[in-house]
Design an enzyme around this catalytic site. Sequence first.
Site: not given
Ligand code: G3P
Ligand code: MG
Length: 247
Positions: A53, A11
């Site tokens: 992000h 992630h």
């Molecule tokens: O794409 C999955 C996840 O990354 C979505 O949440 O806020 O971490 O981008 P976020």
């Molecule tokens: Mg994401």
Amino acid sequence: MSFPLPRWFAHRGGGSLAPENTLAGIRLAARMGFAAVEFDVMLSGDGTPVLIHDETLERTTNGRGLVGETPDAQLFALDAGDGERIPRYVDAVAACREFGLLANVEIKPATGFERPTAETVARLSAGFWQDARVQPLISSFSLEALEIARDLAPQIPRGVLFERVPADWLATVRRLQAVALHCDAEHVSDDVLAEAQANGIPVLCYTVNTEKAAKSLFERGVSALFTDRLDLFAAETSAYKGLHLGG
Ligand code: G3P
Ligand code: MG
């Protein structure tokens, strides 16, 4: 186009073991044996797609203000953690292709910039992966962005991303000609999982950082997980579920 869906996605690049959304993170994910990596893409003040992000710079860099109002010359001089720079999308693509990583490109438009962000990411992605055996997986919380990706780069598979999955999610997946449903692991219901399974749509859940939660979600029928804990799940990354995206 059909390709195997890995069980695990690192992630935001390297999860919690590297500065998020950096090339160091992507390299680390590859070194630890991950087959897939997720990262977020937003436009800079000059319209360059970059990995970040938040709409603001404060949390992940030593800069201040809005990403979408910061010119490239300033943006690329910032420290994104441990001396890492904010990567251009093109550099992240090169890293993924070099390491053979499946890229989950999350289009993360700043508010009001859905169209230009999606157009830029879709057009560039179509070119970047033109000759690639394995295409990326484009996802977004913005349905408008996914619609644009569908129209400009239909050959690249799409995942529809929800925090809480709405009752009409399947109609949205169909309309966007998406191949996967991505959602928050905290809120995914057994009803949604059953409906997804009945329709042959893999469900990918974020963000799963404990072995207990991972075990339970896989047992309930979730196909793949996003994790920050690369250290916990590295050993499982080579296991494929035998599922295929895109037919
Ligand atoms: O794409 C999955 C996840 O990354 C979505 O949440 O806020 O971490 O981008 P976020
Ligand atoms: Mg994401």
